[in-house]
Write a protein that holds these residues in place. Structure first.
Motif, mmCIF file in Angstrom:
data_model
loop_
_atom_site.group_PDB
_atom_site.id
_atom_site.type_symbol
_atom_site.label_atom_id
_atom_site.label_comp_id
_atom_site.label_asym_id
_atom_site.label_seq_id
_atom_site.Cartn_x
_atom_site.Cartn_y
_atom_site.Cartn_z
ATOM 1 N N THR A 1 12.339 3.226 0.958
ATOM 2 C CA THR A 1 11.112 3.283 0.632
ATOM 3 C C THR A 1 10.900 1.968 -0.353
ATOM 4 O O THR A 1 10.051 0.937 -0.056
ATOM 5 C CB THR A 1 10.621 4.314 -0.099
ATOM 6 N N MET A 2 11.913 1.594 -1.244
ATOM 7 C CA MET A 2 11.765 0.504 -2.099
ATOM 8 C C MET A 2 11.804 -0.797 -1.334
ATOM 9 O O MET A 2 11.332 -1.859 -1.544
ATOM 10 C CB MET A 2 12.659 0.757 -3.052
ATOM 11 N N GLN A 3 12.698 -0.524 -0.290
ATOM 12 C CA GLN A 3 12.900 -1.882 0.569
ATOM 13 C C GLN A 3 12.046 -2.273 1.539
ATOM 14 O O GLN A 3 11.516 -3.466 1.707
ATOM 15 C CB GLN A 3 14.380 -1.646 1.332
ATOM 16 N N LYS A 4 10.983 -1.231 1.646
ATOM 17 C CA LYS A 4 9.770 -1.501 2.568
ATOM 18 C C LYS A 4 8.686 -2.200 1.556
ATOM 19 O O LYS A 4 8.230 -3.079 2.031
ATOM 20 C CB LYS A 4 9.342 -0.168 3.145
ATOM 21 N N LEU A 5 8.629 -1.974 0.468
ATOM 22 C CA LEU A 5 8.058 -2.827 -0.641
ATOM 23 C C LEU A 5 8.287 -4.021 -0.581
ATOM 24 O O LEU A 5 7.683 -4.931 -0.590
ATOM 25 C CB LEU A 5 7.875 -1.939 -1.938
ATOM 26 N N GLU A 6 9.541 -4.438 -0.747
ATOM 27 C CA GLU A 6 10.153 -5.689 -0.714
ATOM 28 C C GLU A 6 9.872 -6.410 0.442
ATOM 29 O O GLU A 6 9.364 -7.563 0.342
ATOM 30 C CB GLU A 6 11.809 -5.516 -0.897
ATOM 31 N N GLY A 7 10.044 -5.661 1.695
ATOM 32 C CA GLY A 7 9.775 -6.235 2.759
ATOM 33 C C GLY A 7 7.975 -6.681 2.662
ATOM 34 O O GLY A 7 7.612 -7.858 3.277
#
Length: 147
Positions: A17-23
């Motif tokens: 989920t955090m990686q999706k925000l980064e993306g």
């Protein structure tokens, strides 16, 4: 020192989920250098050694000068940052410390002189993302060199 929890291993869904925000931030059009400046300033305020170490190294690898990296905490006293960078750094400070004063109208106005409404929302998301990473790193006991 020892990491308390390896959050990405024990809860990969939360990590993703955090990686999706980064993306989202990375694909938003926000300048990469500007995003790293935001990450460093928020990490300084939050006292996140892990993130501060990571993002100062990343900015250096991107070719940023030592002077610009070293003076981020005193950006308002320096002439080496653009008006756009200064606006983003000021917003970073207010959003990171939101409980103190909120985001005053004059700060909003200065930021909006440099950023569109859409970019403003992207900035808020970028600031929130690094603040979340800081809180994850600090809460799980991450430190420079632990990974």
């Amino acid at each position: 020192m020892e990491v308390r929890i390896q959050h990405g291993k024990v809860n990969p869904e939360a990590y993703q989920t955090m990686q999706k925000l980064e993306g989202f931030i990375k694909s938003s059009g926000l300048e990469r250098t500007l995003y790293e400046l935001i990450k460093i300033r928020a990490s300084q305020i939050n006292g996140c050694a892990f993130c501060l170490d990571m993002h100062t190294r990343e900015l250096k690898e991107m070719g940023e000068t030592d002077q610009r990296i070293n003076l981020i905490s005193v950006w308002h006293e320096s002439l080496i940052y653009s008006d756009r960078e200064k606006a983003a750094l000021e917003l970073t400070e207010y959003v990171t410390r939101i409980a103190d004063k909120g985001v005053p109208n004059d700060v909003y106005a200065r930021v909006r002189e440099q950023f569109t409404e859409k970019e403003y929302v992207t900035l808020i998301m970028a600031i929130n993302t690094i603040n979340s990473w800081n809180r994850i790193a600090i809460s799980t006991g991450m430190f420079p060199g632990c990974m």
